[in-house]
Design a protein around this motif. Structure first.
Motif, mmCIF file in Angstrom:
data_model
loop_
_atom_site.group_PDB
_atom_site.id
_atom_site.type_symbol
_atom_site.label_atom_id
_atom_site.label_comp_id
_atom_site.label_asym_id
_atom_site.label_seq_id
_atom_site.Cartn_x
_atom_site.Cartn_y
_atom_site.Cartn_z
ATOM 1 N N LYS A 90 14.948 0.551 -2.710
ATOM 2 C CA LYS A 90 15.230 2.046 -2.659
ATOM 3 C C LYS A 90 13.960 2.704 -2.201
ATOM 4 O O LYS A 90 14.252 3.642 -1.241
ATOM 5 C CB LYS A 90 15.539 2.432 -4.221
ATOM 6 C CG LYS A 90 16.753 2.037 -4.659
ATOM 7 C CD LYS A 90 17.030 2.929 -5.715
ATOM 8 C CE LYS A 90 16.542 2.848 -7.212
ATOM 9 N NZ LYS A 90 16.757 3.753 -8.223
ATOM 10 N N LEU A 91 12.648 2.468 -2.628
ATOM 11 C CA LEU A 91 11.457 3.339 -2.093
ATOM 12 C C LEU A 91 11.445 2.974 -0.773
ATOM 13 O O LEU A 91 11.144 3.839 0.160
ATOM 14 C CB LEU A 91 10.204 2.956 -2.948
ATOM 15 C CG LEU A 91 10.183 3.508 -4.538
ATOM 16 C CD1 LEU A 91 9.068 2.765 -5.254
ATOM 17 C CD2 LEU A 91 10.091 5.000 -4.226
ATOM 18 N N LEU A 92 11.555 1.853 -0.186
ATOM 19 C CA LEU A 92 11.362 1.478 1.283
ATOM 20 C C LEU A 92 12.170 2.099 2.051
ATOM 21 O O LEU A 92 11.907 2.182 3.282
ATOM 22 C CB LEU A 92 11.212 -0.242 1.278
ATOM 23 C CG LEU A 92 10.180 -0.912 0.577
ATOM 24 C CD1 LEU A 92 10.430 -2.498 0.753
ATOM 25 C CD2 LEU A 92 8.709 -0.727 1.113
ATOM 26 N N SER A 93 13.552 2.109 1.697
ATOM 27 C CA SER A 93 14.464 2.560 2.466
ATOM 28 C C SER A 93 13.854 4.141 2.788
ATOM 29 O O SER A 93 14.408 4.632 3.991
ATOM 30 C CB SER A 93 15.979 2.778 1.974
ATOM 31 O OG SER A 93 15.989 3.399 0.736
ATOM 32 N N GLY A 94 13.362 4.910 1.909
ATOM 33 C CA GLY A 94 12.720 6.209 2.186
ATOM 34 C C GLY A 94 11.745 6.123 2.977
ATOM 35 O O GLY A 94 11.503 7.214 3.784
ATOM 36 N N ASN A 114 0.891 -1.222 -0.109
ATOM 37 C CA ASN A 114 -0.047 0.163 0.060
ATOM 38 C C ASN A 114 0.738 1.298 -0.108
ATOM 39 O O ASN A 114 0.610 2.345 -0.798
ATOM 40 C CB ASN A 114 -0.957 0.096 1.192
ATOM 41 C CG ASN A 114 -1.884 -1.236 0.998
ATOM 42 O OD1 ASN A 114 -2.186 -1.414 0.008
ATOM 43 N ND2 ASN A 114 -2.467 -1.563 2.250
ATOM 44 N N LYS A 115 1.965 1.163 0.918
ATOM 45 C CA LYS A 115 2.720 2.431 0.802
ATOM 46 C C LYS A 115 3.613 2.614 -0.447
ATOM 47 O O LYS A 115 3.808 3.963 -0.841
ATOM 48 C CB LYS A 115 3.796 2.167 1.999
ATOM 49 C CG LYS A 115 3.112 2.423 3.391
ATOM 50 C CD LYS A 115 4.352 2.432 4.579
ATOM 51 C CE LYS A 115 3.759 2.407 6.072
ATOM 52 N NZ LYS A 115 3.339 3.825 6.146
ATOM 53 N N LEU A 116 3.861 1.672 -1.165
ATOM 54 C CA LEU A 116 4.771 1.602 -2.316
ATOM 55 C C LEU A 116 3.628 2.231 -3.528
ATOM 56 O O LEU A 116 4.224 3.041 -4.244
ATOM 57 C CB LEU A 116 5.028 0.126 -2.946
ATOM 58 C CG LEU A 116 6.476 -0.238 -2.044
ATOM 59 C CD1 LEU A 116 6.458 -1.784 -2.278
ATOM 60 C CD2 LEU A 116 7.545 0.367 -2.548
ATOM 61 N N LYS A 117 2.276 1.819 -3.363
ATOM 62 C CA LYS A 117 1.415 2.034 -4.323
ATOM 63 C C LYS A 117 1.516 3.606 -4.172
ATOM 64 O O LYS A 117 1.112 4.493 -5.135
ATOM 65 C CB LYS A 117 0.201 1.350 -4.154
ATOM 66 C CG LYS A 117 -0.908 1.456 -5.356
ATOM 67 C CD LYS A 117 -2.008 0.556 -5.112
ATOM 68 C CE LYS A 117 -3.160 0.850 -6.414
ATOM 69 N NZ LYS A 117 -4.129 -0.012 -6.222
ATOM 70 N N ALA A 118 1.119 4.079 -3.025
ATOM 71 C CA ALA A 118 1.074 5.386 -2.549
ATOM 72 C C ALA A 118 1.982 6.374 -3.063
ATOM 73 O O ALA A 118 2.021 7.603 -3.387
ATOM 74 C CB ALA A 118 0.652 5.733 -0.855
ATOM 75 N N ALA A 119 3.365 5.753 -2.935
ATOM 76 C CA ALA A 119 4.543 6.393 -3.474
ATOM 77 C C ALA A 119 4.721 6.461 -5.123
ATOM 78 O O ALA A 119 5.635 6.958 -5.438
ATOM 79 C CB ALA A 119 5.832 5.745 -2.956
ATOM 80 N N GLY A 120 3.834 5.811 -5.708
ATOM 81 C CA GLY A 120 3.782 5.875 -7.130
ATOM 82 C C GLY A 120 4.370 4.678 -7.782
ATOM 83 O O GLY A 120 4.809 4.861 -9.040
ATOM 84 N N HIS A 121 4.800 3.687 -6.941
ATOM 85 C CA HIS A 121 5.447 2.324 -7.778
ATOM 86 C C HIS A 121 4.626 1.646 -8.529
ATOM 87 O O HIS A 121 3.731 1.357 -8.330
ATOM 88 C CB HIS A 121 6.123 1.503 -6.523
ATOM 89 C CG HIS A 121 6.542 0.480 -7.228
ATOM 90 N ND1 HIS A 121 7.805 0.369 -7.915
ATOM 91 C CD2 HIS A 121 6.307 -0.925 -6.869
ATOM 92 C CE1 HIS A 121 8.222 -0.846 -8.288
ATOM 93 N NE2 HIS A 121 7.387 -1.721 -7.633
ATOM 94 N N VAL A 122 5.207 1.334 -9.869
ATOM 95 C CA VAL A 122 4.610 0.650 -10.746
ATOM 96 C C VAL A 122 5.222 -0.769 -10.793
ATOM 97 O O VAL A 122 6.562 -0.666 -11.420
ATOM 98 C CB VAL A 122 4.307 1.231 -12.083
ATOM 99 C CG1 VAL A 122 3.904 0.134 -13.074
ATOM 100 C CG2 VAL A 122 3.612 2.261 -12.027
#
Length: 693
Positions: free
Chosen positions: A661-665, A594-602
């Protein structure tokens, strides 16, 4: 009255009385003859100096013989008497002193004294010659040993049993076994020592069959004879024959047990080694070291560390060799807490880290993902050797810190340290991990032109790897074809992996065909080729490759990731649901999604190398990759201020790299991942590899 006094004075100062003052008394001789301890000898030495009897040749000779006695063994005083007091030392005294030098592992001084003996025109005897021959053998002084051999014949000792036996032993230690055999054949009365020396020589040259033939001809054998063969066959990988000899032994000593354990471990038969180890009533340090090193050699790292802990409970204390094996096992597992524990043991017990231990500590911390600790160890070493510099350069390179690695190399050269072949492998690897093509070529040429180092297949492998990683596949192919040696499976695998990463099917097939010729049992070859076809959507080709794998009995190693927490190693495979915290982990995975989707990850579904049509199924497949499970576990259990350290057995896929990378942020966590290629330090939404791996 006056006349009588004069007469008495004359009588007391007669020549005979004057001479008696400088002659040792009977008591002095008796004390010298019965003296046996170091203290008594020193007291007599002092008395002799005080009474001026030290200059009496009989007294000084006796004192020298006492000092060179193995029970007293004071070379300093013996040599002092020999040099300062004895004007014309006899051959016997030369012999005593030469023997003492050899006994004390000071063979160079023994040979120097032997030369002095010859300059005084004294002729050595059959006591002198075996001692100096032994000294030459210990020094590996082949030229001097052959000169002494020539002297043996000139002096007429060409048939002396003890002299010839010493020559057999000397040539065996030199590795000149043919010369040793010629001397042995001259011997009429061959003693057990001569037989053993020759057998040992053949074993060390790897000619175990010849050694076995000699063994069968021996009129008598001792434990050394048997053990020598067991050790020889074990070391050359013929464990079955070694085992037969071992079980034929009338009595088995500790050396033979250790040789068998070592042989089993080198042959990969860990279970048989364990069985022997458990059957042993007495074990020494070599036994424990053989087991720990064997576990490490066979990739059973945790068992190596568990055995070290068992060893420390008992009476046997580890040495440098034990700790080197243990540190290598830690590096293989990447269990940082175990490495820190061993490091603290090293410091607490005052082991010197200026040598191999220092190198292993740097390697261990580098492979466990703590490059800062590796640098701390490196900086603390006062007398840095080439090995320390090389280990640090390699460590920085694998962590993607190419600039620091190359700066360190240049600093090393400026300090006058001469790099060796392995150093350049570290430098070229650093260039490879950072994609520094021009620097790679420059250092490769520097190695040849500036340092005169002939490139090995490993150096060419590094150069090819640099070109493959950066997409210069045609140049890599051309480099391989121009190599002065036959490419090995590592080089073909680099080209194949490069073709996969850059989507070049033609070069991939070319590399795979050559790899199958060189190493047909390399499973990775079929897996990578299958992935190339899968990425190109050629599922019929994928089926062909997988069918080929099935026929050959190959199975692809499943992707697995491990993470250490509180001294326990937790391992996850794709879609794993066996962990005790499975529910928490999958709940965390859902939160991460959910957090990745919110950050715009495809999700990059091109990374799904399975024949799946549905998009959501492909996304679910990616979400269940082993490193994602490990990250979820780490987010749940590892303290927020501590890095999450993960080890993966395969290359991190593109999608997992982007996700990490995204999760680390998102979670403000440092995540350190070691895949089968390098280290990735994820922090604040970026990776140390700069998206190049």
């Amino acid at each position: 009255m006056q006349t009588q006094t004069q007469t008495l004075t004359l009588q007391h100062s007669s020549p005979i009385h004057a001479l008696q003052q400088h002659l040792p008394s009977r008591l002095h001789w008796n004390i010298l003859n019965f003296s046996s301890t170091h203290k008594e000898t020193q007291q007599l030495h002092a008395l002799s100096v005080k009474t001026n009897l030290i200059y009496h040749s009989g007294i000084s000779s006796r004192l020298l013989s006492l000092y060179v006695d193995p029970h007293i063994n004071n070379l300093h005083y013996a040599r002092s008497i020999f040099d300062r007091i004895l004007q014309h030392p006899s051959l016997v005294l030369y012999n005593l002193l030469i023997k003492c030098y050899v006994f004390n592992q000071r063979s160079h001084e023994a040979l120097t004294l032997f030369c002095d003996l010859l300059h005084r025109f004294l002729l050595p005897d059959n006591f002198t010659l075996p001692c100096v021959i032994k000294g030459a053998a210990r020094l590996g002084a082949i030229k001097e040993g052959k000169q002494i051999h020539g002297l043996v014949f000139k002096l007429g000792f060409g048939f002396d049993k003890f002299v010839l036996s010493s020559l057999v032993s000397m040539y065996a230690k030199f590795g000149e076994i043919d010369l040793g055999r010629r001397v042995f054949d001259v011997l009429d009365d061959k003693d057990l020592v001569s037989w053993n020396c020759l057998i040992d020589g053949y074993v060390k040259k790897g000619e175990v069959e010849v050694a076995m033939k000699l063994f069968d001809e021996m009129p008598e054998r001792d434990l050394f004879s048997w053990t020598c063969l067991v050790d020889g066959f074990s070391k050359c990988g013929k464990v079955k024959i070694a085992r037969e000899i071992f079980y034929r032994m009338p009595n088995r000593n500790l050396v033979s047990w250790n040789a068998m354990i070592n042989g089993y471990m080198k042959a990969g038969d860990v279970d048989s080694a364990c069985e022997l180890f458990n059957d042993m009533e007495i074990r020494d340090l070599i036994t424990w070291n053989s087991m720990i090193a064997g576990y490490e050699l066979n990739g059973r790292f945790m068992e190596a560390l568990e055995l070290l802990e068992t060893m420390l409970i008992g009476d046997v204390l580890p040495n440098d060799a034990t700790l080197v094996s243990a540190l290598s096992a830690v590096a293989g597992l990447a269990v940082l807490s175990k490495g820190r524990w061993i490091h603290s043991y090293i410091v607490k017990n005052r082991f010197v880290v200026d040598g191999v231990l220092g190198t292993l500590l740097i390697q261990m911390y580098s492979k466990c993902g703590s490059i800062e600790s590796a640098l701390t160890v490196f900086r603390a070493i006062s007398k840095k050797k080439v090995g320390h510099w090389t280990a640090m350069i390699v460590g920085l390179g694998m962590h993607g810190m190419a600039t620091q690695a190359l700066d360190l190399f240049n600093k090393m050269c400026r300090m006058g340290m001469k790099p060796i072949a392995i150093t350049f492998i570290g430098v070229l690897n650093a260039c490879s991990h950072a994609g520094l093509v021009n620097d790679g070529h420059r250092y490769f040429n520097m190695m040849i032109n500036d340092y005169g180092i002939e490139p090995t297949i490993e150096h060419y492998g590094c150069l090819v790897d640099i070109l493959c990683r950066t997409g210069y596949l045609e140049e890599a192919k051309s480099t391989i074809e121009r190599m002065p040696m036959r490419p090995n499976f590592v080089i073909w695998m680099s080209l194949l992996s490069g073709a996969r990463n850059h989507g070049n099917k033609d070069i991939g097939e070319y590399a795979a065909n050559n790899l199958i010729k060189v190493a047909p049992d390399t499973i990775g070859c079929y897996v990578v080729l299958s992935n190339i076809y899968a990425a190109a959507g050629q599922w019929d080709k994928v089926s062909e490759v997988r069918e080929m794998m099935k026929k050959r009995g190959f199975r692809k190693d499943p992707g697995s990731s491990s993470i250490e927490h509180r001294g326990v190693l937790h391992e996850f495979v794709v879609g794993d649901k066996s962990h005790p915290q499975t529910d928490e982990i999958h709940s965390k995975l859902s939160e991460m999604r959910n957090k990745l989707k919110a950050a715009g990850h495809v999700p990059d579904t091109t990374q799904v190398l399975l024949c799946i049509e549905d998009q959501k199924e492909k996304e679910a497949e990616l979400e269940n990759h082993s490193e994602r499970l490990a990250i979820a576990f780490g987010l749940i259990n590892v303290k927020s201020r501590s890095p999450i350290r993960i080890v993966k057995n395969l290359r991190v896929c593109n999608d997992c790299h982007s996700v990490t990378k995204l999760l680390s942020g998102i979670y403000n966590r440092e995540i350190i991942v070691r895949d089968n290629s390098r280290f990735h330090h994820f922090k604040n939404g970026s990776c140390s590899c700069k998206d190049f791996w």
